[in-house]
Scaffold this motif. Structure first.
Motif, PDB file in Angstrom:
ATOM      1  N   SER A  79       0.834  -1.208   0.000  1.00 29.88           N
ATOM      2  CA  SER A  79       0.000   0.000   0.000  1.00 29.88           C
ATOM      3  C   SER A  79       0.863   1.249   0.000  1.00 29.88           C
ATOM      4  CB  SER A  79      -0.932   0.001   1.216  1.00 29.88           C
ATOM      5  OG  SER A  79      -1.870  -1.042   1.141  1.00 29.88           O
ATOM      6  N   ALA A  80       1.967   1.206   0.757  1.00 27.36           N
ATOM      7  CA  ALA A  80       2.895   2.338   0.755  1.00 27.36           C
ATOM      8  C   ALA A  80       3.505   2.526  -0.630  1.00 27.36           C
ATOM      9  CB  ALA A  80       3.978   2.136   1.806  1.00 27.36           C
ATOM     10  N   VAL A  81       3.878   1.425  -1.284  1.00 24.18           N
ATOM     11  CA  VAL A  81       4.411   1.513  -2.647  1.00 24.18           C
ATOM     12  C   VAL A  81       3.374   2.110  -3.584  1.00 24.18           C
ATOM     13  CG1 VAL A  81       5.242   0.170  -4.627  1.00 24.18           C
ATOM     14  CG2 VAL A  81       6.038  -0.383  -2.320  1.00 24.18           C
ATOM     15  N   ASP A  82       2.107   1.684  -3.462  1.00 22.91           N
ATOM     16  CA  ASP A  82       1.039   2.239  -4.296  1.00 22.91           C
ATOM     17  C   ASP A  82       0.913   3.748  -4.091  1.00 22.91           C
ATOM     18  OD1 ASP A  82       0.461  -0.324  -5.197  1.00 22.91           O
ATOM     19  OD2 ASP A  82      -1.229  -0.604  -3.824  1.00 22.91           O
ATOM     20  N   THR A  83       1.004   4.184  -2.836  1.00 21.23           N
ATOM     21  CA  THR A  83       0.897   5.607  -2.524  1.00 21.23           C
ATOM     22  C   THR A  83       2.039   6.400  -3.147  1.00 21.23           C
ATOM     23  OG1 THR A  83      -0.254   5.133  -0.446  1.00 21.23           O
ATOM     24  CG2 THR A  83       0.794   7.296  -0.646  1.00 21.23           C
TER      25      THR A  83
END
Length: 347
Positions: free
Chosen positions: A232-236
């Motif tokens: 999710s952090a990578v997506d952000t």
């Protein structure tokens, strides 16, 4: 107005992106509510080592062949320090550079979970290896056992890649952080630990070491949630800074994954030797390649191997559909805190 009198600024200060340097302390207005949801889901998944009964495993240990006991010995030796390495990276790198208080809430919770895992594996070693010298060898595995030493070296190399980076100012720093984040999510927690889980569930499929499998179920849930948060952090970051995600990054991640598969395959050769019933280094190669492709696909990158999952006993732990695992009702799970929780609830 007197000279040097303070002025009042009624404007709301600009709040930057996730990787901007600084230490944002303001939880409201919340910029990343999804990270806060990950934190709340982790709280609902609280468990303690005292809930895991390893006593039933003691008789199983006497039934293992020499080859099977070697596998178990190597496996617990890897467990002895694996989660401590992950915890070190959380403290030294992730907490330092993910600039959102809701993200740091989750990382604080993850650090607690890594501590529980360390306690679980300590209890595991004390139970499985009552001999003091054998336990000492297991704890020294990162120095003395080549297959485990090489995996640890892979981890340390990526931890050290950010040692001299105090703040992420330019694209080069941010790419370096992204590679560290992806390495620990996709390669270490997402591949090294999943390889270890496969050995545990292979033993369970043969009616052996059900206590180990019971505790591993909890660890599996935790590790799956750690990956979900990191991805999710990578997506952000991708949404905020898409220019970082170019062909060069994709090539670096693919090579990193290939190195991780090679390191874990060397570990498989150490554990499996010439092969065991239903478990061989060739089987593990296929499984590791399958898992690696799942990680690359989740990152939105081309898959590398095109290999099918060879292990039918991993169906309940299917890495293709992690969310389905969370939606299943598993009667063996109990919440370790007061109150109730529905395990049908989507995480």
């Amino acid at each position: 107005m007197p000279v040097n009198a303070p002025t009042t600024n009624t404007s709301v200060p600009r709040r930057g992106m996730l990787l901007d340097p600084g230490m944002d302390l303001t939880l409201r207005p919340m910029r990343y509510p999804g990270f806060y949801d990950h934190y709340r889901a982790a709280i609902r998944n609280t468990w303690t080592v005292e809930e895991v009964d390893l006593h039933s495993d003691l008789s199983d240990l006497t039934r293992l062949s020499a080859e099977e006991f070697h596998l178990v010995n190597r496996l617990v030796a890897f467990f002895a320090t694996g989660d401590t390495i992950v915890a070190n990276n959380l403290v030294l790198n992730l907490y330092k550079h993910l600039n959102a208080p809701e993200a740091r809430l989750y990382l604080s919770r993850q650090l607690f979970e890594e501590a529980v895992h360390v306690q679980f594996y300590l209890t595991l070693l004390d139970t499985y290896l009552p001999d003091h010298d054998e336990r000492a060898k297991a704890f020294a595995a990162v120095e003395n056992i080549p297959s485990i030493r090489d995996k640890a070296a892979f981890c340390f190399r990526w931890i050290d890649s950010l040692t001299h980076t105090d703040q992420l100012h330019g694209s080069q720093d941010r790419r370096a952080f992204l590679l560290n984040l992806i390495c620990f999510a996709a390669c270490i927690e997402g591949l090294f630990f999943y390889g270890a889980f496969a050995y545990v569930y292979w033993l369970r499929s043969r009616g052996l070491l059900n206590g180990l499998a019971s505790g591993t179920n909890w660890v599996f849930r935790d590790e799956s949630m750690h990956m979900q948060f990191a991805f999710s952090a990578v997506d952000t970051i991708r949404a905020e800074e898409p220019s970082l995600f170019d062909e060069d990054l994709t090539g670096q991640v693919t090579r990193m994954m290939e190195e991780a598969v090679a390191a874990e395959l060397a570990f498989a050769h150490d554990l499996c030797g010439d092969g065991l019933p239903g478990m061989s280094a060739d089987d593990m190669r296929a499984y590791l390649q399958y898992v690696a492709d799942q990680r690359l696909a989740r990152l939105g990158m081309p898959t590398r191997y095109g290999t099918a999952n060879p292990f039918a006993f991993m169906d309940l732990q299917d890495v293709q559909e992690l969310s389905n695992f969370f939606e299943r009702r598993v009667s063996a799970y109990q919440i370790g805190t007061e109150g109730t929780v529905s395990l049908d609830e989507e995480f």
